[in-house]
Design an enzyme around this catalytic site. Structure first.
Site, mmCIF file in Angstrom:
data_model
loop_
_atom_site.group_PDB
_atom_site.id
_atom_site.type_symbol
_atom_site.label_atom_id
_atom_site.label_comp_id
_atom_site.label_asym_id
_atom_site.label_seq_id
_atom_site.Cartn_x
_atom_site.Cartn_y
_atom_site.Cartn_z
ATOM 1 N N TRP A 156 2.348 6.334 12.439
ATOM 2 C CA TRP A 156 1.247 6.962 11.962
ATOM 3 C C TRP A 156 0.078 5.884 12.152
ATOM 4 C CZ3 TRP A 156 -1.266 3.831 7.903
ATOM 5 C CH2 TRP A 156 -3.375 4.675 7.499
ATOM 6 N N GLU B 129 -4.664 -4.325 19.618
ATOM 7 C CA GLU B 129 -3.582 -4.859 18.228
ATOM 8 C C GLU B 129 -2.201 -3.599 17.782
ATOM 9 O OE1 GLU B 129 -5.082 -5.022 14.260
ATOM 10 O OE2 GLU B 129 -3.543 -4.209 13.371
ATOM 11 N N HIS C 212 -14.618 -4.590 10.646
ATOM 12 C CA HIS C 212 -13.977 -2.939 10.858
ATOM 13 C C HIS C 212 -15.772 -1.866 11.550
ATOM 14 C CE1 HIS C 212 -9.103 -2.963 9.761
ATOM 15 N NE2 HIS C 212 -10.651 -3.915 9.801
ATOM 16 N N ASP D 209 -6.226 -3.442 1.441
ATOM 17 C CA ASP D 209 -5.244 -2.997 0.428
ATOM 18 C C ASP D 209 -4.749 -4.577 -0.075
ATOM 19 O OD1 ASP D 209 -4.171 -2.166 2.878
ATOM 20 O OD2 ASP D 209 -2.898 -2.336 2.950
ATOM 21 N N ASN E 294 1.222 -1.626 -0.349
ATOM 22 C CA ASN E 294 -0.081 -0.208 -0.203
ATOM 23 C C ASN E 294 0.462 1.510 -0.618
ATOM 24 O OD1 ASN E 294 -2.568 1.022 0.180
ATOM 25 N ND2 ASN E 294 -3.007 0.999 2.233
ATOM 26 N N GLU F 190 -9.482 -11.006 9.491
ATOM 27 C CA GLU F 190 -9.254 -9.758 9.615
ATOM 28 C C GLU F 190 -10.552 -9.947 7.673
ATOM 29 O OE1 GLU F 190 -6.654 -6.997 9.115
ATOM 30 O OE2 GLU F 190 -7.963 -5.060 9.538
ATOM 31 N N TYR G 26 -7.414 8.057 12.590
ATOM 32 C CA TYR G 26 -6.614 6.045 11.936
ATOM 33 C C TYR G 26 -8.284 5.867 12.624
ATOM 34 C CZ TYR G 26 -6.048 1.488 11.048
ATOM 35 O OH TYR G 26 -6.493 0.072 10.542
ATOM 36 N N ARG H 82 -13.764 -5.300 15.247
ATOM 37 C CA ARG H 82 -12.981 -4.052 15.850
ATOM 38 C C ARG H 82 -13.602 -2.732 15.722
ATOM 39 N NH1 ARG H 82 -7.849 -1.749 12.222
ATOM 40 N NH2 ARG H 82 -8.820 -0.264 11.595
ATOM 41 N N HIS I 152 -2.434 0.933 16.254
ATOM 42 C CA HIS I 152 -1.315 1.710 15.200
ATOM 43 C C HIS I 152 -0.957 1.976 15.151
ATOM 44 C CE1 HIS I 152 -1.847 1.823 10.515
ATOM 45 N NE2 HIS I 152 -2.208 1.187 10.776
ATOM 46 N N ARG J 208 -0.257 -11.157 13.167
ATOM 47 C CA ARG J 208 -0.854 -10.615 12.780
ATOM 48 C C ARG J 208 -0.799 -10.217 10.533
ATOM 49 N NH1 ARG J 208 -4.889 -8.539 11.462
ATOM 50 N NH2 ARG J 208 -5.208 -6.376 11.435
ATOM 51 N N GLU K 175 1.511 -6.984 11.595
ATOM 52 C CA GLU K 175 0.844 -6.281 9.785
ATOM 53 C C GLU K 175 2.200 -5.970 9.129
ATOM 54 O OE1 GLU K 175 -2.848 -3.846 10.639
ATOM 55 O OE2 GLU K 175 -1.183 -1.862 10.477
ATOM 56 N N ASP L 118 -7.396 -1.652 17.010
ATOM 57 C CA ASP L 118 -6.102 -0.910 17.096
ATOM 58 C C ASP L 118 -5.161 -0.110 17.141
ATOM 59 O OD1 ASP L 118 -3.894 -1.004 15.322
ATOM 60 O OD2 ASP L 118 -5.071 -1.620 13.384
ATOM 61 N N HIS M 83 -3.492 -10.745 8.487
ATOM 62 C CA HIS M 83 -4.038 -9.069 8.095
ATOM 63 C C HIS M 83 -5.179 -9.107 7.268
ATOM 64 C CE1 HIS M 83 -2.354 -4.697 6.852
ATOM 65 N NE2 HIS M 83 -3.065 -4.784 7.727
HETATM 66 O O1 KDG Z 1 -1.524 -0.651 4.338
HETATM 67 C C1 KDG Z 1 -1.983 0.231 5.685
HETATM 68 C C2 KDG Z 1 -3.184 -0.711 6.504
HETATM 69 O O2 KDG Z 1 -3.447 -2.301 5.809
HETATM 70 C C3 KDG Z 1 -3.553 -0.365 7.041
HETATM 71 O O3 KDG Z 1 -3.490 0.578 8.263
HETATM 72 C C4 KDG Z 1 -4.871 -1.260 7.996
HETATM 73 O O4 KDG Z 1 -3.562 -1.843 10.238
HETATM 74 C C5 KDG Z 1 -4.433 -2.280 9.779
HETATM 75 C C6 KDG Z 1 -5.787 -3.023 10.204
HETATM 76 O O5 KDG Z 1 -5.343 -3.872 11.236
HETATM 77 O O6 KDG Z 1 -5.985 -3.883 9.381
HETATM 78 MG MG MG Z 2 -3.579 -2.775 11.751
#
Ligand code: KDG
Ligand code: MG
Length: 412
Positions: free
Chosen positions: A412, A246, A122, A326, A37, A349, A159, A147, A222, A293, A272, A220, A322
């Site tokens: 991020w 996560e 999600h 994407d 991605n 997921e 996010y 989630r 992140h 993940r 991930e 998450d 994951h």
């Molecule tokens: O490309 C980045 C995403 O795949 C990510 O931000 C998604 O964190 C993510 C998730 O848990 O699905």
């Molecule tokens: Mg994630």
């Protein structure tokens, strides 16, 4: 069964996807997902310039040998670009082997260990009413695990929240959160850890009060927290019995998870953005996590992720592969075959792709009552329609980045 041609296909139906298509001299084809991605074209170049010329003329049956050859002969090992390229080759060769055997890939991996794969979706909202609507909508679609991501007061964009802009891009159809935005520059988002840590436990308290104790809930973080902040969050969420928390810390430092683990019993999931077993070595051996993940797409393919998961199994650590948008339908199918066959499957997921993506990638999986099954077509069960793919050329897109109030760039 000699590899006769290798084609790297870039298509952007609802978002960018990179797919490797291998064809053998006896006419069998195999697909592998190579989508990274926001950095898609780096993998295209790696595949086209350095991998495809080495594949032509190789025996398509020799999956493990090809994996080791691509990994070791490059000398420069690991990293997301390399491992996405290796993953695509590996996945395409499993697809071909399945077709040659007349069996779905999960049969070649040892057969089914279960009848279906529990999925999570999600749900998100900028505030509680929007979040509750989203959770209900997911339950109505059939999700049995959800989630939960919410807006934080004082932060403009954050996010995990499905944005209206994304809905419009999707012709008004509800589409789960897609963080990569089309354009020449990454979008800037803002972040404040203290506001986030104050707000999130109250959200989970409200969600439990509304939806009861049974519904499995995930969250998450992140990669945004320091170890001690992550420990605080894990502890403050314990009353709400999360399925997992996560990516609490940036993933590079495996030792950080020790400190988090010492302070909380909230189950932890990570990985991930990992791409080899080496990224997991310490956290699996020291039992610092509960779920792996990684996606097949980013972790060297079915062959390598199976090794990671077999290692994890010794420590009662399960899979949580994951599966955001994407990961292409090819990458999702690979995850389904692997997940169906291993003993230590945890959860999958699953964000549904848009209608255009489903036209490009014809799929034979089913999703019933919240459970995925890859189907019984030989190979992976996904075919790419070249005419449909050709309608959607690559569009530059970036993942966003974060700044703190004082302008500092943050994870991020
Ligand atoms: O490309 C980045 C995403 O795949 C990510 O931000 C998604 O964190 C993510 C998730 O848990 O699905
Ligand atoms: Mg994630």
């Amino acid at each position: 069964m000699i590899i006769d041609s290798a084609e790297v296909i870039v298509t952007s139906p609802d978002r960018n996807f990179v797919t490797l298509k291998l064809t053998t001299d006896d006419g069998l084809t195999g697909l592998g997902d190579a989508t990274l991605n926001g950095r898609e074209l780096a993998v295209v170049a790696y595949l086209t310039e350095h991998v495809v010329p080495l594949l032509l003329g190789r025996d398509a049956h020799r999956i493990e040998d090809t994996w080791q050859f691509l990994y070791r002969s490059a000398y420069w090992r690991r990293g997301p670009v390399t491992m996405a390229a290796v993953a695509a080759v590996d996945t395409a060769l499993w697809d071909i082997k399945g077709k040659a055997a007349g069996m779905p890939v999960y049969q070649l991996l040892g057969g089914a260990s279960r009848t279906g794969l529990l999925t999570y979706g999600h749900a998100s909202g900028k505030d509680l009413p929007e979040l509750f609507d989203s959770i209900r909508a997911h339950q109505e679609q059939g999700y049995r695990a959800i989630r939960v991501q919410t807006g934080v007061p004082g932060l403009k964009s954050i996010y995990g929240i499905a944005s209206n802009a994304t809905y419009e891009a999707m012709d008004g159809v509800r589409y789960d959160h897609e963080p990569a935005q089309r354009g020449a520059r990454p979008a800037e988002e803002d972040w404040d850890t203290r506001s986030y840590l104050r707000h999130v436990p109250a959200v989970f308290e409200a969600v439990r009060a509304e939806f009861g104790p049974e519904l499995p809930l995930l969250h998450d973080a992140h990669h945004r927290l320091t170890p001690i902040q992550a420990a605080q969050l894990g502890k403050s969420l314990e009353p709400y019995d999360l399925f997992w928390l996560e990516d609490v810390t940036p993933a590079e430092n495996q030792e950080a998870l020790r400190l988090v683990r010492q302070h909380t019993t909230t189950p932890l999931a990570i990985g991930e953005i990992f791409n080899t077993v080496w990224d997991y070595q310490q956290i699996i051996r020291e039992q610092l996590i509960d779920y792996v993940r990684s996606a097949v797409t980013h972790t060297g393919g079915i062959s390598h992720l199976k090794k990671v998961l077999d290692y994890a199994a010794q420590y009662q650590i399960k899979s949580g592969m994951h599966g955001p948008t994407d990961i292409s339908p090819v990458g999702m199918a690979a995850a389904m075959h692997l997940g169906l066959s291993i003993h230590n499957f945890g959860i999958q997921e699953y964000m549904r792709h848009g209608a255009r993506t489903d036209e490009v990638f014809r799929q034979s999986f089913t999703w019933t009552d919240g459970y995925l099954h890859p189907g019984d077509a030989p190979g992976l069960g996904v075919e790419l329609d070249p005419d449909e793919a050709g309608k959607y050329p690559y569009v530059q897109a970036y993942l966003p980045f974060n700044r703190l109030h004082d302008g500092t760039v943050h994870d991020w």
